[in-house]
Design an enzyme around this catalytic site. Structure first.
Site, mmCIF file in Angstrom:
data_model
loop_
_atom_site.group_PDB
_atom_site.id
_atom_site.type_symbol
_atom_site.label_atom_id
_atom_site.label_comp_id
_atom_site.label_asym_id
_atom_site.label_seq_id
_atom_site.Cartn_x
_atom_site.Cartn_y
_atom_site.Cartn_z
ATOM 1 N N GLU A 38 -5.325 4.557 4.529
ATOM 2 C CA GLU A 38 -6.157 3.849 5.522
ATOM 3 C C GLU A 38 -7.595 4.372 5.501
ATOM 4 O O GLU A 38 -8.191 4.690 6.535
ATOM 5 C CB GLU A 38 -5.560 4.001 6.932
ATOM 6 N N GLN A 84 -9.763 -4.754 6.965
ATOM 7 C CA GLN A 84 -8.954 -4.310 8.096
ATOM 8 C C GLN A 84 -9.575 -3.102 8.806
ATOM 9 O O GLN A 84 -8.881 -2.324 9.452
ATOM 10 C CB GLN A 84 -7.534 -3.968 7.638
ATOM 11 N N LYS A 120 0.820 -1.222 0.000
ATOM 12 C CA LYS A 120 0.000 0.000 0.000
ATOM 13 C C LYS A 120 0.852 1.270 0.000
ATOM 14 O O LYS A 120 0.614 2.192 -0.790
ATOM 15 C CB LYS A 120 -0.920 -0.028 1.216
ATOM 16 N N THR A 121 1.840 1.330 0.893
ATOM 17 C CA THR A 121 2.667 2.538 0.988
ATOM 18 C C THR A 121 3.465 2.747 -0.290
ATOM 19 O O THR A 121 3.634 3.875 -0.756
ATOM 20 C CB THR A 121 3.619 2.438 2.198
#
Length: 751
Positions: free
Chosen positions: A225, A255, A33-34
């Site tokens: 997020e 999540q 993701k990052t």
């Protein structure tokens, strides 16, 4: 030159290069993701987008700083110009620029949770309510929940349903407290964390020209997020992105674990519907073994209404997950400590390769004791923050008053620290006078010689000395950097002298000195490459907005890490122990009656499993000592969600022994086979009525039926009649301890 095709897989590349228009990047656990976020920004810049036109929003300073560092390496000449930070830090800057539009000054104070609770306690006391009924944390949670749904105090007070619910909860004066809390915060020129979001929303809603200004400044918005955003955060992003429509939200519905903080998993659907966003899926997990990813998939697929995705790994297959049954929580802790030592000896892991994850902080104690006995260094993560220490908060209170003298909570904290003979009676007289004259407490103290407060000349002199010293700092707060102010404050008010006066205060003195060091580091960060704000206001905002994840860095210390699963979000470890997997503990007993809450608990377990890179152990106990008594919990219902091909069972519980050839009964460290038969549960005729057997007829070894739990086998009897307890293993519900006089058991087979 960046080679995007070489550094990214196909799914990542698509989500990076398609940067125009609204997009939702569903990023599975460990899927990079990052990397996608940073490469997307770098790619945009390489395509001619001006860095200052890009706003990136994260939930932690740690995440923001990591992204800044990566972007700076990818595009060294331009990366630092991207506006990247937490929601609160970036919206905080907007609020300081636009403060007058919402009735504040740019020097407003940010109240942390402790300050908010202090203010609520003052209000409850002032309006003579019972502090045991109107507990500060309970009221603060109600107010916070309202703000996260964009409900102001006035709206709250006029909402019949909300007030009726408060009456049902036996806290009918909550709306009155909220009104006074909002009023007192405004008067003190202070905002709490929730206000920073709510006020940004209200600013944009009431002042379209302000929204238009920021829509002209920024063309592209990225949210990290996204599954953790609350309603007000989403509505702010809708305002900002309404013109350009260039909003990229990255997250994973699997999540979403922060509903207790106001996070709304439904924001993902709202965004997709409101913006007609394209969906990109990142499904390759780079973190964990194939076994761990496969097991986690079998758990999370039990949840309903998910965005379809299939997480997979191309890493090695890896060892089977160990599913371990222990007799007690003490034995569980001993097993984990011994297993860590064994793995370090045989597999050459380091201390910091291990993490012990649990559902609640209270579980850490037995593991700390076991690790200490084995001389294994450890660190409890998410514990008491350095910046929450009383001696540090005292200095911060001085700095807050210098920035904003109307901050009554901070002023009351320092008015008699170090002790200067200004007692509680004097303070109450000053507060009463301030209320009568509709003045701030600071105004009354500053002009105390002209006020009729009924104070003695000596007390008035002490107040004047105190306020005059503060006023000198207030007048120079923009001339000096924050280190010069803090260093001078400590000397002027004799704070280190106070701590030097008592040997028992040495540690506090050292913490004050360490705090000064941190301020010096903040000032020294201006390395000349870019202008950094080292003012008092900038420092206080930075400190106020340090998040839970920023308070400690688990990777900095070579020690086993102990933390709640919530604290572990975003982290990864080679070896993970998920402990206390029992119904009532994980999932929490507060969630067992709610299908929606149970789904979040399952997502939390999924997060716990996917923190593991190489090895994963999951354990549960037959007995647990809780509230001064032994409990006999059933294994967590989530354990039955794991496909048996992914784990090896060590224990005797028939629920898991029956699920596959990988599973073994273990006694100590020796296998004794897997042929132990299940209890001989005989089918009871569905037409034959079952009448409860007499309490005295129940014996160990009998097969019995219970109206709720079904068929079970009596394992043991404890205590004397009429308080005899039966420990029974039920086929469908696991082990239970029942009081015989209430259990209404029916004997099925007495053999």
């Amino acid at each position: 030159m960046l080679d995007f095709t070489k550094d990214l897989n196909d799914a990542q590349l698509k989500s990076v290069t398609n940067f125009e228009g609204p997009s939702l990047v569903v990023a599975g656990a460990g899927s990079g993701k990052t990397r996608v976020l940073t490469y997307r920004i770098a790619y945009m810049i390489s395509q001619g987008v001006q860095p200052a036109k890009i706003m990136g929003l994260t939930f932690t300073n740690k995440a923001a700083n990591e992204m800044k560092e990566r972007i700076a390496k990818l595009v060294p000449s331009k990366g630092k110009r991207v506006i990247l930070g937490t929601f609160h830090s970036i919206f905080g800057r907007i609020l300081r620029n636009e403060a007058e539009a919402i009735g504040y000054t740019r020097d407003y104070t940010i109240y942390d949770t402790d300050n908010s609770k202090t203010l609520i306690r003052q209000i409850v006391k002032d309006i003579q309510l019972d502090k045991k009924v109107y507990k500060d944390i309970k009221i603060l949670k109600r107010i916070s929940a309202a703000k996260n749904r964009m409900i102001t105090a006035t709206t709250y007070d006029s909402n019949y349903d909300i007030k009726r619910n408060d009456e049902f909860l036996k806290i009918p004066e909550t709306s009155r407290i909220y009104l006074l809390y909002e009023e007192r915060c405004k008067k003190a020129n202070a905002m709490d964390f929730d206000d920073m979001l709510l006020n940004t929303y209200l600013l944009f809603k009431k002042h379209p020209e302000v929204v238009a200004h920021y829509q002209d400044i920024f063309d592209y918005f990225l949210v990290d997020e996204f599954q953790d955003t609350n309603l007000v955060q989403y509505e702010i992003m809708k305002f900002l992105a309404a013109k350009s429509k260039n909003l990229c939200c990255v997250g994973d519905d699997a999540q979403s674990i922060y509903s207790f903080r106001g996070a709304q998993i439904t924001n993902i659907k709202k965004f997709h519907d409101d913006f007609n966003a394209k969906i990109y899926r990142l499904e390759q997990n780079y973190r964990s073994t194939q076994t761990i990813v496969g097991a986690a998939n079998t758990v999370i697929k039990k949840n309903k209404n998910q965005i379809p995705k299939n997480l997979f790994s191309k890493n090695k297959q890896g060892d089977s997950i160990l599913l371990k049954e222990l007799s007690s929580d003490m034995e569980e802790a001993a097993f984990v400590a011994e297993d860590i030592k064994l793995k370090m000896l045989t597999k050459h892991y380091e201390n910091n390769d291990f993490a012990i994850l649990y559902r609640t902080n209270a579980q850490s104690r037995v593991f700390e004791e076991s690790l200490r006995r084995e001389n294994i260094p450890y660190r409890v993560y998410g514990g008491f923050s350095f910046y929450q220490r009383a001696e540090v908060k005292d200095i911060l209170a001085y700095l807050s008053v210098i920035l904003n003298p109307y901050d009554e909570v901070s002023l009351l904290r320092i008015i008699n620290f170090p002790k200067r003979g200004i007692g509680g009676t004097t303070i109450e007289k000053l507060r009463k006078l301030a209320k009568q004259e509709s003045k701030s407490l600071w105004e009354v103290i500053w002009n105390v010689e002209n006020e009729d407060a009924g104070l003695s000349p000596s007390v008035m002199l002490r107040l004047k000395d105190f306020s005059s010293a503060l006023q000198r700092f207030i007048e120079r707060k923009t001339e000096l950097n924050v280190f010069e102010i803090a260093d001078s404050v400590i000397k002027t008010f004799g704070i280190l002298t106070y701590y030097n006066s008592d040997e028992d205060l040495v540690e506090k003195k050292e913490n004050v000195e360490e705090f000064l060091n941190s301020i010096y580091e903040f000032v020294s960060e201006n390395d000349g490459e870019e202008e950094i704000d080292i003012s008092l206001a900038a420092f206080l905002q930075t400190i106020s907005l340090i998040t839970d994840m920023d308070k400690q860095k688990p990777e900095d210390l070579n020690a086993v890490k102990l933390m709640t699963v919530h604290s572990a979000k975003g982290l990864e470890f080679p070896v993970v122990y998920v402990v206390g997997m029992e119904d009532g503990l994980f999932p929490s007993g507060l969630t067992l009656e709610s299908p929606i809450k149970l789904q979040e608990e399952r997502r939390l377990f999924y997060v716990a499993m996917t923190r593991a890179m190489e090895e994963l152990s999951i354990s549960f106990c037959q007995t647990r000592y809780k509230y001064n008594r032994h409990e006999y919990p059933a294994p967590s219902r989530f354990l039955r969600d794991i496909d048996n091909q992914f784990y090896e069972f060590s224990g005797t519980n028939p629920l898991f022994l029956s699920q596959g050839t990988n599973n073994k009964i273990m006694s100590g460290n020796s296998e004794i086979g897997n042929e132990k038969p299940l209890p001989n549960f005989k089918k009871v005729s569905e037409t034959k009525p079952l009448h409860p057997s007499a309490e005295g007829d129940i014996k160990v070894g009998m097969l019995v039926n219970h109206n709720k739990f079904g068929k079970g086998k009596v394992l043991n009897l404890e205590g004397q009649s009429p308080n005899t307890k039966a420990i029974i293993f039920f086929k469908n519900s696991g082990e239970k301890t029942l009081l015989l006089k209430f259990a209404k058991l029916t004997i099925i087979n007495s053999n």
